[in-house]
Design an enzyme around this catalytic site. Structure first.
Site, PDB file in Angstrom:
ATOM      1  N   GLU B  45     -54.166  85.570  61.076  1.00 29.09           N
ATOM      2  CA  GLU B  45     -54.203  84.108  61.147  1.00 29.09           C
ATOM      3  C   GLU B  45     -55.262  83.539  60.197  1.00 29.09           C
ATOM      4  O   GLU B  45     -56.396  84.039  60.151  1.00 29.09           O
ATOM      5  CB  GLU B  45     -54.542  83.714  62.590  1.00 29.09           C
ATOM      6  CG  GLU B  45     -54.512  82.210  62.881  1.00 29.09           C
ATOM      7  CD  GLU B  45     -54.974  81.897  64.306  1.00 29.09           C
ATOM      8  OE1 GLU B  45     -55.641  82.751  64.929  1.00 29.09           O
ATOM      9  OE2 GLU B  45     -54.663  80.786  64.786  1.00 29.09           O
ATOM     10  N   LYS B 118     -48.184  76.317  65.680  1.00 29.83           N
ATOM     11  CA  LYS B 118     -48.791  76.861  66.904  1.00 29.83           C
ATOM     12  C   LYS B 118     -48.681  75.869  68.063  1.00 29.83           C
ATOM     13  O   LYS B 118     -49.101  74.719  67.953  1.00 29.83           O
ATOM     14  CB  LYS B 118     -50.270  77.175  66.604  1.00 29.83           C
ATOM     15  CG  LYS B 118     -51.045  77.850  67.715  1.00 29.83           C
ATOM     16  CD  LYS B 118     -52.432  78.253  67.168  1.00 29.83           C
ATOM     17  CE  LYS B 118     -53.272  79.021  68.141  1.00 29.83           C
ATOM     18  NZ  LYS B 118     -54.474  79.599  67.469  1.00 29.83           N
ATOM     19  N   CYS B 155     -51.662  83.472  67.454  1.00 30.79           N
ATOM     20  CA  CYS B 155     -52.859  83.709  68.266  1.00 30.79           C
ATOM     21  C   CYS B 155     -52.689  83.279  69.719  1.00 30.79           C
ATOM     22  O   CYS B 155     -51.961  83.952  70.450  1.00 30.79           O
ATOM     23  CB  CYS B 155     -54.073  83.062  67.606  1.00 30.79           C
ATOM     24  SG  CYS B 155     -55.637  83.814  68.145  1.00 30.79           S
TER      25      CYS B 155
END
Lengths: 292, 292
Positions: B45, B118, B155
């Site tokens: 990331e 995300k 993540c």
């Protein structure tokens, strides 16, 4: 113990066609667990008989009994009250023409708080559950017991993240999974035990709850051959780490102690439940979300 | 390789404030992975910079660039085409007044198939992402690449069973998670690495898909102190077993090979997706399902 402190026990044993003996041995395990300080004692799935779902036989429907007047539930209600333990008891339920793989939740005063009916029903060699059981209609539930808010799934339910999440969203601090899993009559060499543990360790890790699973042991022979149940009952902490684990073949009790209030604070501070996005979870409500 | 055969690589490296150098080293890792036979290469990331979210600084918003004219994406598109690899690339996206933690999916011919933003945004000491990023609005997606249908979370998404399930329900064979996680400035001794792995191993086990995670390494110092990212990038098979794993501190590539068609048959025969009960999953769509 202080508020939020709890000791969870998982047990495992082999089962024969002598139901009275199975029940007596299950009771002995519960008594031993209570002596070791357990507040919640988890017995395995359908421990009153061998795992009859190995084969499809009409006569086995006679094993089912109604929830309200099930003699085994009355018996374990007395045991739970005497010992002051929370005691989920797995049983084969007859409800008019419907049949369920069910679990009664007994609190420390002997009160039967309610029942859960297995939602996910497997079907495969040696696991002919779709022949016997209606898919459960109770939905995923939690119960406030003397020793915390508990949720329970039954065996195949343990593979489903939705089941674990639904119980965690209802505030469950501990998820309990009575189980009967081993090899298959046609595939003695396949060992799913590590896969099985990892799925539930994942539920513990993602929801930050304690998980306990109690699995059958022993070899049972039926018309379709023999199956060996692999035990490996275990308890995890809220990160999914196994903190107690049984062997594959010994009748035994394992225990682990937790401070549920401390876990609740760690869970809140991690923020998993703060950052959820139900607006994006519609796909989970489908059976097939893809183009393929 | 035959149809359905694929080699997945995960990489890890430290990052500095020399963006050109970070990109050059990421490219070198991709080239090495391709040389080792990788078809899909996962970079970590936000590898173009240090993990700037450790602290809240207005000037860091200047690091964001629009998706359509991002020079780094154009660069890695060329690299992917040259090497014939599938290459997800993490970047900080500016979209008018909105800012996203985003991932571009590049196919083997250099085509950018799309982007994912995300969805779950963390907030805590050293992980001040809610200051920088809008919660993503793309939803969970999958892409048909030259080497299989892949899904990706970023993540914090990796902790969410709903995200993994939504991608599996769209037919993902492989789930990819670029990551930046380590200790916290205020709590250097807390090590979540095993917890972190178990959550994703659980997604693999429950969905019977391959999972790969690529995590940052190295110690980064900012105004709030130092943080050490714990690497431990890994790849699992469809039972959640780790089949490749990196150390906590070495810049490296790990690879693992799979037969996706064989996994698809095993997945179908296990029956997890046959026995699901969306009629009972309504609770998952809530933030608070309990009375407490």
């Amino acid at each position: 113990m202080g508020a939020g402190k709890v000791t969870v026990a998982a047990t495992q044993m082999p089962c024969s066609w002598d139901t009275d003996d199975n029940i007596a041995r299950a009771e002995a395990l519960v008594r031993s667990a209570a002596k070791e300080g357990a507040n919640i004692v988890l017995l395995q799935e359908l421990f009153a008989t061998p795992y009859f779902c190995a084969e499809q036989k009409q006569e086995f429907f006679a094993l089912a009994q109604p929830f309200d007047k099930h003699p085994m539930l009355a018996h374990f209600s007395s045991v739970a009250r005497e010992l002051g333990v929370v005691l989920p008891v797995s049983f084969f339920e007859r409800a008019n023409n419907a049949y369920f793989n069910a679990l009664a939740i007994i609190d420390t005063d002997g009160t039967i708080l309610g029942k859960y009916r297995k939602s996910h029903i497997p079907d495969g060699g040696g696991y002919e559950e779709k022949f016997y059981f209606n898919p459960g209609n109770t939905g995923f539930q939690v119960w406030d017991t003397e020793f915390g808010r508990i949720g329970a799934g039954i065996c195949w339910d343990q593979w489903y993240p939705e089941c674990a999440r639904a119980m965690a969203l209802q505030g469950a601090d501990i998820l309990l999974y009575p189980t009967a899993i081993g090899n298959e009559p046609a595939n003695h060499s396949h060992d799913s035990s590590a896969h099985w543990q990892r799925a539930m360790q994942g539920h513990a890790a993602s929801n930050m709850v304690v998980v306990a699973a109690s699995n059958r042991i022993g070899t049972e022979t039926s018309g379709v051959g023999s199956m060996t149940f692999y035990g490996s009952s275990f308890v995890t902490d809220e990160t999914g780490a196994k903190v107690a684990e049984a062997s594959r073949d010994e009748e035994c009790i394992i225990t682990a102690s937790f401070d549920l209030e401390a876990i609740r604070l760690r869970r809140a501070a991690w923020g998993f439940f703060r950052d959820r996005r139900p607006d994006l979870y519609g796909t989970v409500m489908t059976l097939d979300a893809g183009a393929a």
